[in-house]
Design a protein around this motif. Structure first.
Motif, PDB file in Angstrom:
ATOM      1  N   ALA A  90       0.652  -1.295   0.046  1.00 32.29           N
ATOM      2  CA  ALA A  90       0.075  -0.189  -0.141  1.00 32.29           C
ATOM      3  C   ALA A  90       0.847   1.368  -0.036  1.00 32.29           C
ATOM      4  CB  ALA A  90      -0.941  -0.066   1.193  1.00 32.29           C
ATOM      5  N   ILE A  91       1.870   1.291   0.761  1.00 34.98           N
ATOM      6  CA  ILE A  91       2.875   2.518   0.726  1.00 34.98           C
ATOM      7  C   ILE A  91       3.444   2.749  -0.732  1.00 34.98           C
ATOM      8  CG2 ILE A  91       5.003   3.177   1.525  1.00 34.98           C
ATOM      9  CD1 ILE A  91       4.615   1.716   4.124  1.00 34.98           C
ATOM     10  N   TRP A  92       3.834   1.552  -1.272  1.00 31.04           N
ATOM     11  CA  TRP A  92       4.332   1.527  -2.554  1.00 31.04           C
ATOM     12  C   TRP A  92       3.544   2.093  -3.498  1.00 31.04           C
ATOM     13  CZ3 TRP A  92       8.533   2.546  -4.918  1.00 31.04           C
ATOM     14  CH2 TRP A  92       8.747   2.333  -6.429  1.00 31.04           C
ATOM     15  N   ARG A  93       2.287   1.674  -3.714  1.00 29.54           N
ATOM     16  CA  ARG A  93       0.955   1.992  -4.483  1.00 29.54           C
ATOM     17  C   ARG A  93       0.836   3.521  -4.150  1.00 29.54           C
ATOM     18  NH1 ARG A  93      -1.391  -2.794  -2.900  1.00 29.54           N
ATOM     19  NH2 ARG A  93      -2.763  -1.765  -1.709  1.00 29.54           N
ATOM     20  N   THR A  94       0.868   4.153  -3.038  1.00 30.01           N
ATOM     21  CA  THR A  94       0.568   5.447  -2.496  1.00 30.01           C
ATOM     22  C   THR A  94       1.488   6.657  -3.251  1.00 30.01           C
ATOM     23  OG1 THR A  94      -0.582   4.768  -0.773  1.00 30.01           O
ATOM     24  CG2 THR A  94       0.169   7.060  -0.868  1.00 30.01           C
ATOM     25  N   TYR A  95       2.849   5.938  -3.150  1.00 30.83           N
ATOM     26  CA  TYR A  95       3.933   6.928  -3.425  1.00 30.83           C
ATOM     27  C   TYR A  95       4.578   6.912  -4.885  1.00 30.83           C
ATOM     28  CZ  TYR A  95       3.661   8.586   1.298  1.00 30.83           C
ATOM     29  OH  TYR A  95       2.999   9.269   2.603  1.00 30.83           O
ATOM     30  N   SER A  96       4.287   5.668  -5.638  1.00 34.16           N
ATOM     31  CA  SER A  96       4.648   5.599  -6.701  1.00 34.16           C
ATOM     32  C   SER A  96       3.722   5.737  -7.813  1.00 34.16           C
ATOM     33  CB  SER A  96       5.119   4.164  -7.019  1.00 34.16           C
ATOM     34  OG  SER A  96       4.081   3.050  -6.858  1.00 34.16           O
ATOM     35  N   ARG A  97       2.455   6.265  -7.531  1.00 34.72           N
ATOM     36  CA  ARG A  97       1.447   6.894  -8.369  1.00 34.72           C
ATOM     37  C   ARG A  97       2.081   7.853  -9.495  1.00 34.72           C
ATOM     38  NH1 ARG A  97      -2.989   7.013  -4.389  1.00 34.72           N
ATOM     39  NH2 ARG A  97      -3.083   8.966  -4.886  1.00 34.72           N
ATOM     40  N   PRO A  98       1.701   7.919 -10.527  1.00 35.53           N
ATOM     41  CA  PRO A  98       2.316   9.048 -11.333  1.00 35.53           C
ATOM     42  C   PRO A  98       2.117  10.465 -10.904  1.00 35.53           C
ATOM     43  CG  PRO A  98       1.342   7.316 -12.804  1.00 35.53           C
ATOM     44  CD  PRO A  98       1.140   6.855 -11.472  1.00 35.53           C
ATOM     45  N   LEU A 160      12.271   1.098   0.089  1.00 35.55           N
ATOM     46  CA  LEU A 160      10.949   1.816  -0.669  1.00 35.55           C
ATOM     47  C   LEU A 160      11.418   3.163  -1.134  1.00 35.55           C
ATOM     48  CD1 LEU A 160       8.120   0.900   1.555  1.00 35.55           C
ATOM     49  CD2 LEU A 160       8.550   0.355  -0.738  1.00 35.55           C
ATOM     50  N   ARG A 161      12.121   3.910  -0.334  1.00 33.95           N
ATOM     51  CA  ARG A 161      12.843   5.409  -0.809  1.00 33.95           C
ATOM     52  C   ARG A 161      13.816   4.960  -2.027  1.00 33.95           C
ATOM     53  NH1 ARG A 161      12.630   7.793   5.353  1.00 33.95           N
ATOM     54  NH2 ARG A 161      10.417   8.385   5.359  1.00 33.95           N
ATOM     55  N   GLY A 162      14.734   4.134  -1.785  1.00 34.97           N
ATOM     56  CA  GLY A 162      15.614   3.930  -2.923  1.00 34.97           C
ATOM     57  C   GLY A 162      14.877   3.655  -4.178  1.00 34.97           C
ATOM     58  N   LEU A 163      14.021   2.726  -4.225  1.00 32.02           N
ATOM     59  CA  LEU A 163      13.095   2.399  -5.630  1.00 32.02           C
ATOM     60  C   LEU A 163      12.271   3.633  -5.884  1.00 32.02           C
ATOM     61  CD1 LEU A 163      11.833  -1.232  -4.526  1.00 32.02           C
ATOM     62  CD2 LEU A 163      13.410  -0.379  -6.487  1.00 32.02           C
ATOM     63  N   LEU A 164      11.902   4.253  -4.864  1.00 28.07           N
ATOM     64  CA  LEU A 164      11.131   5.438  -5.416  1.00 28.07           C
ATOM     65  C   LEU A 164      12.062   6.413  -6.269  1.00 28.07           C
ATOM     66  CD1 LEU A 164       8.479   6.996  -5.784  1.00 28.07           C
ATOM     67  CD2 LEU A 164       8.894   7.700  -3.275  1.00 28.07           C
ATOM     68  N   LEU A 165      13.318   6.610  -5.385  1.00 23.79           N
ATOM     69  CA  LEU A 165      14.319   7.716  -6.158  1.00 23.79           C
ATOM     70  C   LEU A 165      14.682   6.879  -7.319  1.00 23.79           C
ATOM     71  CD1 LEU A 165      16.153   9.997  -5.988  1.00 23.79           C
ATOM     72  CD2 LEU A 165      17.675   8.628  -4.885  1.00 23.79           C
ATOM     73  N   GLN A 166      14.716   5.732  -7.711  1.00 22.10           N
ATOM     74  CA  GLN A 166      15.339   5.174  -8.829  1.00 22.10           C
ATOM     75  C   GLN A 166      14.144   5.585 -10.037  1.00 22.10           C
ATOM     76  OE1 GLN A 166      16.306   0.993  -8.785  1.00 22.10           O
ATOM     77  NE2 GLN A 166      16.362   0.975 -10.653  1.00 22.10           N
ATOM     78  N   GLU A 167      13.039   5.303  -9.512  1.00 21.03           N
ATOM     79  CA  GLU A 167      11.793   5.480 -10.545  1.00 21.03           C
ATOM     80  C   GLU A 167      11.805   6.996 -10.996  1.00 21.03           C
ATOM     81  OE1 GLU A 167       8.661   4.616 -12.891  1.00 21.03           O
ATOM     82  OE2 GLU A 167      10.088   3.493 -11.969  1.00 21.03           O
ATOM     83  N   ILE A 168      11.895   7.839 -10.161  1.00 19.25           N
ATOM     84  CA  ILE A 168      12.327   9.246 -10.306  1.00 19.25           C
ATOM     85  C   ILE A 168      13.314   9.536 -11.384  1.00 19.25           C
ATOM     86  CG2 ILE A 168      12.825  11.594  -9.577  1.00 19.25           C
ATOM     87  CD1 ILE A 168      11.254  10.659  -7.002  1.00 19.25           C
ATOM     88  N   LEU A 169      14.340   8.984 -11.073  1.00 20.40           N
ATOM     89  CA  LEU A 169      15.370   9.124 -11.876  1.00 20.40           C
ATOM     90  C   LEU A 169      15.633   8.559 -13.243  1.00 20.40           C
ATOM     91  CD1 LEU A 169      18.409   9.403  -9.351  1.00 20.40           C
ATOM     92  CD2 LEU A 169      17.199  11.507  -9.995  1.00 20.40           C
TER      93      LEU A 169
END
Length: 187
Positions: A90-98, A160-169
């Motif tokens: 749920a955390i990942w779905r919340t913060y990785s949404r476009p 999770l934060r690392g994956l989110l940063l990777q998704e941004i970059l």
């Protein structure tokens, strides 16, 4: 510098923060936007923004903290009903949404500034442990000891934060089963 005034809910700073959140919705202002532009959009003055938040990073930090607090309340309801694994997903779905990626960019921008000047961002920095506390509580509920639950929660949030940063970059690069890989950490 960020001014840190603790005032009751409904105080001038809180009302101004509500205006900012209403004016910008889910996407905080980008770092290249001036305080004057932000003030115009929120129908206030740049002097009030400077007085209550100190700077553009102060505005961003306050907005992000408020948005994360709201998100965490919704996530907490999910956590009370589900398991550790469900909560991580749920955390990942919340913060990785476009529609949340601009918030994630702002988060990493402010976190980077806080790394250099934590005293100016102490409220923001202090608020970062919320998700780890919730995850730790779930892990304990599922049988882990207190210290192990804290460690698992800390590593999970970092991943999770690392994956989110990777998704941004580099959009589209996290593996599809990244969450499953993260969840194997605690097994």
């Amino acid at each position: 510098m960020i001014l840190s005034t603790s005032e009751p809910k409904g105080g001038a700073r809180e009302r101004l923060l509500t205006r900012l959140l209403d004016a910008f919705g889910e996407a905080p202002p980008p770092p290249e936007m001036s305080l004057r532009e932000i003030a115009a959009r929120a129908e206030t003055t740049h002097a009030l923004l400077r007085y209550h938040f100190g700077s553009l990073p102060g505005v961003l930090a306050a907005m992000l903290k408020a948005q994360r607090t709201r998100d965490n309340e919704a996530l907490l309801q999910a956590a009370e009903q589900g398991a550790f694994d469900d909560f991580v997903a749920a955390i990942w779905r919340t913060y990785s949404r476009p529609e949340h990626l601009s918030r994630a960019r702002a988060f990493f921008y402010v976190a980077g500034l806080a790394a250099y000047s934590p005293e100016d961002f102490h409220e923001f920095v202090e608020s970062l442990g919320d998700l780890a506390l919730m995850l730790s509580s779930l892990a304990e509920r599922e049988g882990l000891g207190t210290q192990e639950a804290r460690d698992v929660a800390t590593v999970t949030i970092a991943a999770l934060r690392g994956l989110l940063l990777q998704e941004i970059l580099t959009p589209g690069t996290p593996p599809e089963d990244a969450i499953a890989l993260i969840l194997r950490i605690r097994r």
